[in-house]
Scaffold this motif. Sequence first.
Motif, PDB file in Angstrom:
ATOM      1  N   MET A   1       0.923  -1.177  -0.132  1.00  0.00           N
ATOM      2  CA  MET A   1      -0.392   0.608  -0.178  1.00  0.00           C
ATOM      3  C   MET A   1       0.868   1.028  -0.208  1.00  0.00           C
ATOM      4  N   ASN A   2      -0.036   2.073  -0.510  1.00  0.00           N
ATOM      5  CA  ASN A   2       1.123   3.593  -0.666  1.00  0.00           C
ATOM      6  C   ASN A   2       1.052   4.415   0.640  1.00  0.00           C
ATOM      7  N   ILE A   3       1.915   5.068   1.044  1.00  0.00           N
ATOM      8  CA  ILE A   3       1.582   5.893   2.554  1.00  0.00           C
ATOM      9  C   ILE A   3       1.950   7.378   1.752  1.00  0.00           C
ATOM     10  N   THR A   4       1.248   7.775   2.439  1.00  0.00           N
ATOM     11  CA  THR A   4       0.792   9.319   1.853  1.00  0.00           C
ATOM     12  C   THR A   4       1.707  10.101   3.425  1.00  0.00           C
ATOM     13  N   SER A   5       1.739  11.611   2.693  1.00  0.00           N
ATOM     14  CA  SER A   5       2.513  12.644   3.666  1.00  0.00           C
ATOM     15  C   SER A   5       0.870  12.454   4.751  1.00  0.00           C
ATOM     16  N   GLN A   6      -0.223  12.870   4.224  1.00  0.00           N
ATOM     17  CA  GLN A   6      -1.900  12.888   4.428  1.00  0.00           C
ATOM     18  C   GLN A   6      -1.281  11.761   5.645  1.00  0.00           C
ATOM     19  N   MET A   7      -1.808  10.741   5.479  1.00  0.00           N
ATOM     20  CA  MET A   7      -1.827   9.368   6.846  1.00  0.00           C
ATOM     21  C   MET A   7      -1.081   9.493   7.482  1.00  0.00           C
ATOM     22  N   VAL A   8       0.401   9.900   7.013  1.00  0.00           N
ATOM     23  CA  VAL A   8       1.633  10.074   8.141  1.00  0.00           C
ATOM     24  C   VAL A   8       1.602  11.164   8.666  1.00  0.00           C
ATOM     25  N   LYS A   9       1.093  12.467   8.995  1.00  0.00           N
ATOM     26  CA  LYS A   9       0.747  13.604   8.808  1.00  0.00           C
ATOM     27  C   LYS A   9      -0.596  13.126  10.567  1.00  0.00           C
ATOM     28  N   ASP A  10      -1.727  12.557   9.414  1.00  0.00           N
ATOM     29  CA  ASP A  10      -2.430  12.084  10.523  1.00  0.00           C
ATOM     30  C   ASP A  10      -2.426  10.593  11.779  1.00  0.00           C
ATOM     31  N   LEU A  11      -1.505  10.342  11.465  1.00  0.00           N
ATOM     32  CA  LEU A  11      -1.152   9.820  12.410  1.00  0.00           C
ATOM     33  C   LEU A  11       0.114  10.784  13.998  1.00  0.00           C
ATOM     34  N   ARG A  12       0.534  11.272  12.781  1.00  0.00           N
ATOM     35  CA  ARG A  12       1.519  11.981  13.459  1.00  0.00           C
ATOM     36  C   ARG A  12       0.366  13.444  14.713  1.00  0.00           C
ATOM     37  N   ASP A  13      -0.192  13.330  14.795  1.00  0.00           N
ATOM     38  CA  ASP A  13      -1.772  14.614  15.646  1.00  0.00           C
ATOM     39  C   ASP A  13      -2.117  13.670  16.085  1.00  0.00           C
ATOM     40  N   LYS A  14      -2.555  12.443  16.228  1.00  0.00           N
ATOM     41  CA  LYS A  14      -3.372  10.925  16.867  1.00  0.00           C
ATOM     42  C   LYS A  14      -2.230  10.354  18.197  1.00  0.00           C
ATOM     43  N   THR A  15      -1.095  10.391  17.832  1.00  0.00           N
ATOM     44  CA  THR A  15       0.315  10.154  18.992  1.00  0.00           C
ATOM     45  C   THR A  15       1.465  10.602  19.402  1.00  0.00           C
ATOM     46  N   ALA A  16       1.752  12.100  18.372  1.00  0.00           N
ATOM     47  CA  ALA A  16       2.326  12.748  18.687  1.00  0.00           C
ATOM     48  C   ALA A  16       4.808  12.515  18.632  1.00  0.00           C
ATOM     49  N   ALA A  17       4.129  11.130  17.952  1.00  0.00           N
ATOM     50  CA  ALA A  17       5.328  10.385  17.566  1.00  0.00           C
ATOM     51  C   ALA A  17       6.023  10.880  16.233  1.00  0.00           C
ATOM     52  N   GLY A  18       6.965  10.543  16.494  1.00  0.00           N
ATOM     53  CA  GLY A  18       8.258  11.250  15.039  1.00  0.00           C
ATOM     54  C   GLY A  18       8.052  10.579  13.828  1.00  0.00           C
ATOM     55  N   MET A  19       8.054  11.176  12.995  1.00  0.00           N
ATOM     56  CA  MET A  19       7.324  11.971  11.092  1.00  0.00           C
ATOM     57  C   MET A  19       8.036   9.978  10.299  1.00  0.00           C
ATOM     58  N   MET A  20       9.818   9.379  10.877  1.00  0.00           N
ATOM     59  CA  MET A  20       9.587   8.669  10.721  1.00  0.00           C
ATOM     60  C   MET A  20       9.044   7.461  11.133  1.00  0.00           C
ATOM     61  N   ASP A  21       9.116   7.379  12.484  1.00  0.00           N
ATOM     62  CA  ASP A  21       7.707   6.708  12.970  1.00  0.00           C
ATOM     63  C   ASP A  21       6.604   6.166  12.605  1.00  0.00           C
ATOM     64  N   CYS A  22       6.844   7.008  12.410  1.00  0.00           N
ATOM     65  CA  CYS A  22       4.579   7.326  11.542  1.00  0.00           C
ATOM     66  C   CYS A  22       4.955   6.855  10.541  1.00  0.00           C
ATOM     67  N   LYS A  23       6.105   7.070   9.695  1.00  0.00           N
ATOM     68  CA  LYS A  23       6.398   5.867   8.294  1.00  0.00           C
ATOM     69  C   LYS A  23       5.875   4.494   8.435  1.00  0.00           C
ATOM     70  N   LYS A  24       7.119   4.634   9.000  1.00  0.00           N
ATOM     71  CA  LYS A  24       7.651   3.040   9.829  1.00  0.00           C
ATOM     72  C   LYS A  24       6.827   2.799  10.112  1.00  0.00           C
ATOM     73  N   ALA A  25       5.827   3.084  10.864  1.00  0.00           N
ATOM     74  CA  ALA A  25       4.382   2.779  11.888  1.00  0.00           C
ATOM     75  C   ALA A  25       3.317   1.590  10.617  1.00  0.00           C
ATOM     76  N   LEU A  26       2.750   2.745  10.301  1.00  0.00           N
ATOM     77  CA  LEU A  26       2.401   3.166   8.895  1.00  0.00           C
ATOM     78  C   LEU A  26       2.320   1.075   8.095  1.00  0.00           C
ATOM     79  N   THR A  27       4.090   2.261   7.594  1.00  0.00           N
ATOM     80  CA  THR A  27       4.772   0.280   6.557  1.00  0.00           C
ATOM     81  C   THR A  27       4.542  -0.195   7.036  1.00  0.00           C
ATOM     82  N   GLU A  28       4.851  -0.494   8.178  1.00  0.00           N
ATOM     83  CA  GLU A  28       4.697  -1.890   9.098  1.00  0.00           C
ATOM     84  C   GLU A  28       3.227  -2.701   8.991  1.00  0.00           C
TER      85      GLU A  28
END
Length: 198
Positions: A1-28
């Motif tokens: 699945m293609n992880i968009t920057s909006q998805m990463v931003k939404d996850l970051r807003d929910k968790t306040a985790a780092g951008m790279m951590d959010c992207k990695k979590a969404l990828t996994e």
Amino acid sequence: MNITSQMVKDLRDKTAAGMMDCKKALTETNGDMEKAVDLLRQKGLAVAAKRAGRATSEGVIETYIHAGGKLGVMVELGCETDFVAKTDAFREFARDVAMHIAATNPVSISRDEVPESVLTREKDIYIQQAMDSGKPANIAEKMVEGKIEKFLAEVCLLEQKYVKNPDLSIQDLLNEVVGKMGENISIKRFARFQVGVE
């Protein structure tokens, strides 16, 4: 699945985790937002466990005065470095803990700090209730154990459900902050004052 920057931003807003951590979590988790949130929370727990033994000699004392000035809380939070102690996120966590204490009036920070006299008094009440209900001794004993567990979860700060988000306990919240900050954080002590109450 293609992880968009909006998805990463939404996850970051929910968790306040780092951008790279959010992207990695969404990828996994193949873009599954809820699973990604859970994964980031688990990682926060792992970081908290790794850092638990470290000394927390820096920190802040934060206060919360409830509207009307008749209820106030002072809480001491410890961390490893002065740098973290000065961050807005750390101070906001300290304020949230103070506000939570004002609302819930915990007896202690953890189970092992609950005064023996308080525990004995509660246990005596529960034993009497169990005997009055006429239950057999083995069932009454289990009832008392269950009630003591429930009582401890309600009066120990770290086990209480966070007033702003009952899905999380204060311990969960603490673990998330440790995960974000990257160093050990501890709630050292607190005092709650209420006009007219001893």
